[in-house]
Design an enzyme around this catalytic site. Structure first.
Site, PDB file in Angstrom:
ATOM      1  N   TRP A 102       0.829  -1.213   0.000  1.00 31.69           N
ATOM      2  CA  TRP A 102       0.000   0.000   0.000  1.00 31.69           C
ATOM      3  C   TRP A 102       0.857   1.254   0.000  1.00 31.69           C
ATOM      4  CZ3 TRP A 102      -4.370  -0.874  -1.943  1.00 31.69           C
ATOM      5  CH2 TRP A 102      -5.062  -2.048  -1.674  1.00 31.69           C
ATOM      6  N   ASP A 183      -1.473   6.663   6.676  1.00 32.43           N
ATOM      7  CA  ASP A 183      -2.540   5.813   6.146  1.00 32.43           C
ATOM      8  C   ASP A 183      -2.920   4.835   7.260  1.00 32.43           C
ATOM      9  OD1 ASP A 183      -4.154   3.958   4.946  1.00 32.43           O
ATOM     10  OD2 ASP A 183      -2.752   3.405   3.357  1.00 32.43           O
ATOM     11  N   LYS A 207     -12.903  -1.194   7.335  1.00 30.28           N
ATOM     12  CA  LYS A 207     -12.337  -2.243   8.187  1.00 30.28           C
ATOM     13  C   LYS A 207     -12.845  -2.083   9.622  1.00 30.28           C
ATOM     14  CE  LYS A 207      -8.493  -2.115   5.035  1.00 30.28           C
ATOM     15  NZ  LYS A 207      -8.922  -3.096   4.063  1.00 30.28           N
TER      16      LYS A 207
HETATM   17  N1  PMP Z   1      -4.148   1.345   2.553  1.00 34.79           N
HETATM   18  C1  PMP Z   1      -4.258   0.231   3.296  1.00 34.79           C
HETATM   19  C2  PMP Z   1      -3.350   0.050   4.476  1.00 34.79           C
HETATM   20  C3  PMP Z   1      -5.221  -0.735   2.967  1.00 34.79           C
HETATM   21  O1  PMP Z   1      -5.335  -1.843   3.702  1.00 34.79           O
HETATM   22  C4  PMP Z   1      -6.066  -0.511   1.855  1.00 34.79           C
HETATM   23  C5  PMP Z   1      -7.166  -1.473   1.459  1.00 34.79           C
HETATM   24  N2  PMP Z   1      -7.206  -2.670   1.980  1.00 34.79           N
HETATM   25  C6  PMP Z   1      -5.889   0.641   1.097  1.00 34.79           C
HETATM   26  C7  PMP Z   1      -4.940   1.564   1.490  1.00 34.79           C
HETATM   27  C8  PMP Z   1      -6.747   0.925  -0.100  1.00 34.79           C
HETATM   28  O2  PMP Z   1      -7.993   1.271   0.339  1.00 34.79           O
HETATM   29  P1  PMP Z   1      -9.234   1.532  -0.630  1.00 34.79           P
HETATM   30  O3  PMP Z   1      -9.664   0.204  -1.128  1.00 34.79           O
HETATM   31  O4  PMP Z   1     -10.214   2.183   0.302  1.00 34.79           O
HETATM   32  O5  PMP Z   1      -8.791   2.418  -1.712  1.00 34.79           O
END
Ligand code: PMP
Length: 372
Positions: A102, A183, A207
């Site tokens: 991520w 994040d 989550k």
């Molecule tokens: N950052 C993290 C740490 C994640 O776990 C996720 C999704 N699992 C995201 C970003 C991306 O999130 P989104 O699907 O809301 O764009």
């Protein structure tokens, strides 16, 4: 009613009382003769829910008047782009701490807007049998003196507090000289956090605090004041701040459901209570894995272990598959590791009960005995 033990990585388990409240109010919201989804976002009924959600979030996180809470859309992935769009000023560079897929994706988006670098990466930290890919790749988060390489004059430092795929997490949020942007998609509100040293937090709700479709931003107002204005209106965080996140139509049902989750969280004792249960859950699962370390391997270094996403492997991919299949038959779902890492992953977010985790740990112990 059938409710399974839900270990999905996100969207994931939500507290049953929050869902039941939505069920009971669905067709006639507070005697208005219509569902909350059918109300105007400019009307009194929805506005009350909207501002209650913001107030609950601020209360639970202990945020003062120097912080603003925004609800935007597009997921955390959209923030990967809007963050540098808003804060990567010409002549400044942003620093990214790379602890998993991520943060790599977040860094990737900066290239359209300015200069950024992977200041630190923990990808080299192999344990066990090194593999170029897989869950062995990112097994710790950098901290302490390792963070000295961060540029004090950076536009901002970006880090991911919990790495959903690799099962690592910052036990303590580090202090940085440059504005810190985090994040928190997969561990927001899993415990009390000192927001005073953080300039911006962002997280998809799906989550720990609600359904997908709502993205939460928590911003230091002084940091927000430095944001660029020469970008499209809809991508300016200032637009959302000026309009209480009602600049355009917000995801009203998502915010309503999040309100239900937040109200429930407050009713069970707030983030201190949430943290205590999360600790107990993680201890139960890691304890079981550690006691069976000749059968299971949990690759994350102890100090970096996540209380949200717990990853491990058996001796073979086939046995991992058998584990997931047998668990599913026992109504424990969502245990397959991410497609990029393989192995097994249990996501034990706030709404997953200790009883669910205890059942999984007992299954894990039995599985090791029968398959030794
Ligand atoms: N950052 C993290 C740490 C994640 O776990 C996720 C999704 N699992 C995201 C970003 C991306 O999130 P989104 O699907 O809301 O764009």
């Amino acid at each position: 009613m059938r409710r399974v033990d839900n270990f999905n990585a996100g969207p994931s388990a939500l507290p049953l009382p929050a869902l039941e409240r939505a069920q009971s109010e669905l067709c006639d919201f507070e005697g208005t003769g219509m569902s909350i989804i059918e109300h105007s976002h400019r009307g009194k009924a929805y506005e009350k829910v909207h501002f209650e959600a913001i107030a609950l979030l601020k209360e639970l996180c202990g945020l003062g008047d120097d912080r603003v809470v925004l609800f935007v859309q597009g997921g955390a992935s959209q923030v990967f782009a809007t963050l540098p769009m808003n804060f990567l000023h010409a002549g400044k560079r942003a620093d990214y701490v790379i602890t998993g897929g991520w943060s790599e994706k977040a860094l990737e988006e900066t290239k359209f807007f300015g200069e950024a670098r992977a200041a630190i990466t923990t990808a080299g930290s192999h344990v066990g049998t090194p593999g170029p890919e897989g869950m062995q790749k990112f097994t710790r988060v950098p901290r302490g003196a390792e963070l000295d390489v961060l540029d004090p004059d950076a536009a901002y430092v970006h880090l991911t507090s919990n790495n959903t795929l690799f099962g690592t997490q910052y036990a303590e949020i580090p202090a940085t000289k440059a504005p810190l942007v985090i994040d928190m998609s997969s561990d927001i509100m899993c415990k009390p956090v000192d927001f005073s040293k953080i300039s911006m937090v962002y997280a998809g709700a799906q989550k720990n605090i609600g359904p997908s479709g709502v993205t939460i931003l928590i911003l230091d107002k002084a940091f927000l004041a430095t944001a660029r204005e020469d970008i499209p209106t809809i991508f300016r965080y200032g637009t959302f701040a000026k309009n209480d996140s009602l600049y355009n139509t917000p995801p009203t049902f998502g915010i309503y459901l999040m309100r239900n989750v937040l109200a429930h969280t407050l009713s069970i004792g707030g983030l201190e209570a949430v943290e205590a249960t999360n600790r107990k859950k993680a201890d139960r699962l890691y304890g079981a894995l550690d006691a069976l370390s000749d059968f299971y391997s949990a690759p994350v270094e102890k100090e970096s272990r996540s209380t949200m996403n717990i990853v491990w492997k058996t001796k073979s991919a086939d046995l991992d598959k058998k584990f997931v299949e047998e668990a599913t038959k026992k109504d424990m779902v969502g245990l397959a590791g991410h497609r990029s890492t393989g192995g097994i992953r249990a996501s034990i977010y706030n709404a997953v009960s200790f009883e669910s985790v205890d059942r999984l740990a007992t299954f894990l112990e039995d599985f090791a005995k029968t398959n030794a």
